[in-house]
Design a protein around this motif. Sequence first.
Motif, mmCIF file in Angstrom:
data_model
loop_
_atom_site.group_PDB
_atom_site.id
_atom_site.type_symbol
_atom_site.label_atom_id
_atom_site.label_comp_id
_atom_site.label_asym_id
_atom_site.label_seq_id
_atom_site.Cartn_x
_atom_site.Cartn_y
_atom_site.Cartn_z
ATOM 1 N N GLN A 1 0.837 -1.371 0.061
ATOM 2 C CA GLN A 1 0.065 0.026 0.155
ATOM 3 C C GLN A 1 0.603 1.239 -0.156
ATOM 4 O OE1 GLN A 1 -3.387 0.597 2.694
ATOM 5 N NE2 GLN A 1 -3.028 -1.350 3.422
ATOM 6 N N ALA A 2 2.024 1.238 0.667
ATOM 7 C CA ALA A 2 2.918 2.342 1.030
ATOM 8 C C ALA A 2 3.539 2.836 -0.223
ATOM 9 C CB ALA A 2 3.645 2.174 2.223
ATOM 10 N N ARG A 3 4.122 1.658 -0.775
ATOM 11 C CA ARG A 3 4.793 1.998 -2.305
ATOM 12 C C ARG A 3 3.946 2.726 -3.179
ATOM 13 N NH1 ARG A 3 6.338 -3.765 -1.330
ATOM 14 N NH2 ARG A 3 8.118 -3.699 -0.185
ATOM 15 N N LYS A 4 2.477 2.234 -3.314
ATOM 16 C CA LYS A 4 1.437 2.923 -4.353
ATOM 17 C C LYS A 4 1.301 4.525 -4.029
ATOM 18 C CE LYS A 4 -1.123 -1.118 -5.257
ATOM 19 N NZ LYS A 4 -2.265 -1.827 -5.026
ATOM 20 N N ARG B 1 13.327 2.363 2.571
ATOM 21 C CA ARG B 1 13.540 3.102 4.008
ATOM 22 C C ARG B 1 13.124 4.399 3.530
ATOM 23 N NH1 ARG B 1 19.064 3.736 2.972
ATOM 24 N NH2 ARG B 1 19.007 2.966 0.819
ATOM 25 N N GLU B 2 12.698 5.054 2.426
ATOM 26 C CA GLU B 2 12.348 6.238 2.431
ATOM 27 C C GLU B 2 10.728 6.422 2.260
ATOM 28 O OE1 GLU B 2 13.715 7.859 -1.361
ATOM 29 O OE2 GLU B 2 15.590 8.281 -0.630
ATOM 30 N N LEU B 3 9.988 5.265 2.476
ATOM 31 C CA LEU B 3 8.390 5.137 2.512
ATOM 32 C C LEU B 3 7.883 6.107 3.679
ATOM 33 C CD1 LEU B 3 7.730 1.499 1.876
ATOM 34 C CD2 LEU B 3 7.384 3.353 0.358
ATOM 35 N N ALA B 4 8.651 6.264 4.868
ATOM 36 C CA ALA B 4 8.144 7.043 5.843
ATOM 37 C C ALA B 4 9.274 7.758 6.711
ATOM 38 C CB ALA B 4 7.361 6.090 7.065
ATOM 39 N N LYS B 5 9.992 8.257 5.863
ATOM 40 C CA LYS B 5 11.272 9.065 6.399
ATOM 41 C C LYS B 5 11.121 10.459 6.342
ATOM 42 C CE LYS B 5 16.463 8.464 5.251
ATOM 43 N NZ LYS B 5 17.177 7.797 4.744
ATOM 44 N N GLY B 6 10.239 10.829 7.315
ATOM 45 C CA GLY B 6 9.745 12.285 7.346
ATOM 46 C C GLY B 6 8.471 12.348 7.941
ATOM 47 N N PRO B 7 8.111 13.192 8.351
ATOM 48 C CA PRO B 7 6.484 13.385 8.873
ATOM 49 C C PRO B 7 5.468 13.319 7.965
ATOM 50 C CG PRO B 7 7.566 15.403 9.206
ATOM 51 C CD PRO B 7 8.611 14.415 8.825
ATOM 52 N N LEU C 1 0.888 6.227 5.228
ATOM 53 C CA LEU C 1 -0.358 5.591 5.890
ATOM 54 C C LEU C 1 -1.472 5.983 5.662
ATOM 55 C CD1 LEU C 1 1.494 5.429 9.483
ATOM 56 C CD2 LEU C 1 1.389 3.500 7.633
ATOM 57 N N ASP C 2 -1.635 6.940 4.635
ATOM 58 C CA ASP C 2 -3.058 7.518 4.310
ATOM 59 C C ASP C 2 -3.747 8.294 5.418
ATOM 60 O OD1 ASP C 2 -4.864 8.024 2.272
ATOM 61 O OD2 ASP C 2 -6.089 6.112 2.590
ATOM 62 N N VAL C 3 -3.037 9.076 5.926
ATOM 63 C CA VAL C 3 -3.299 9.911 7.012
ATOM 64 C C VAL C 3 -3.721 11.258 6.744
ATOM 65 C CG1 VAL C 3 -3.052 10.912 9.179
ATOM 66 C CG2 VAL C 3 -2.310 8.406 8.972
ATOM 67 N N ASP C 4 -5.003 11.857 6.706
ATOM 68 C CA ASP C 4 -5.127 13.237 6.587
ATOM 69 C C ASP C 4 -6.054 13.679 7.418
ATOM 70 O OD1 ASP C 4 -7.688 12.024 5.931
ATOM 71 O OD2 ASP C 4 -7.528 12.404 3.624
ATOM 72 N N ARG C 5 -6.725 14.730 7.193
ATOM 73 C CA ARG C 5 -7.475 15.451 8.190
ATOM 74 C C ARG C 5 -8.632 14.845 8.818
ATOM 75 N NH1 ARG C 5 -7.245 21.409 5.556
ATOM 76 N NH2 ARG C 5 -7.012 19.871 4.012
ATOM 77 N N ALA C 6 -9.094 13.803 8.037
ATOM 78 C CA ALA C 6 -10.378 12.691 8.368
ATOM 79 C C ALA C 6 -9.936 11.945 9.641
ATOM 80 C CB ALA C 6 -10.734 11.960 7.276
#
Length: 213
Positions: free
Chosen positions: A116-119, A128-134, A141-146
């Motif tokens: 999922q994350a790679r898409k 290693r770069e998938l979640a390297k930074g906020p 992780l498909d996180v937004d204001r919802a």
Amino acid sequence: MNEGMERTPLTRDFFDRPVLDVAPDLLGRILVRTTDAGPMELRLTEVEAYAGEIDPGSHAFRGRTARNSVMFGPPGHSYVYFTYGMWHCLNLVCGPEGRASGVLLRAGEIGIGAEQARKRRFSARNDRELAKGPARLATALDVDRALNGVDVVAGPQGPLSVLTGTPPPRDQVRSGPRTGVGGDGSHQPWRFWIDGDPTVSPYRAHVPRRRST
DNA sequence: CCTATGATGATCT
DNA sequence: GATCATCATAGGT
């Protein structure tokens, strides 16, 4: 020993502590994000503490607003904000209630859910770069204001939760100034990371941007 | 490896 | 109108 203890959900009391205690204690914990495409798991490797109304670097420094209101609520909830016109960042609110403190989740290692994350993070050159930074973490992780204000200790059946995981030895936890924070809040060593972990983001000092014409 | 810069819009003064 | 808890890209070393 008891292998099962590695995956116990964190409790409200875990978050109902001073943010400088909670932030380093989150390293090595497992953030569980369940999307329509299935569960994802991320091992936290880098965080930053924001100490509410006494902290010039905090969104809560100038008091309660519509954006930061969940920071003033009970601990153990998400605080998601939108920034730079493009990105979201995910925080976890700490106690006590009314203190308006929180921990910015800056980086981690994705285990379950990497496909999922790679898409979503198609520009990442390696895992290693998938979640390297906020903002990368939130995108992966498909996180937004919802997801602003979600109770993260309600259990893994919810969209966001945190499990105990395996904290690193204390001597592998490092601290230093917060990334991208300027002004009077720039010198507090309130960024925490796991020494040597390849998913930790590079430090960048705050740069005041010259206005364009 | 590194540094510089544009993108893009919500939020607050 | 200025700022912003950032990222991707371009180009130099």
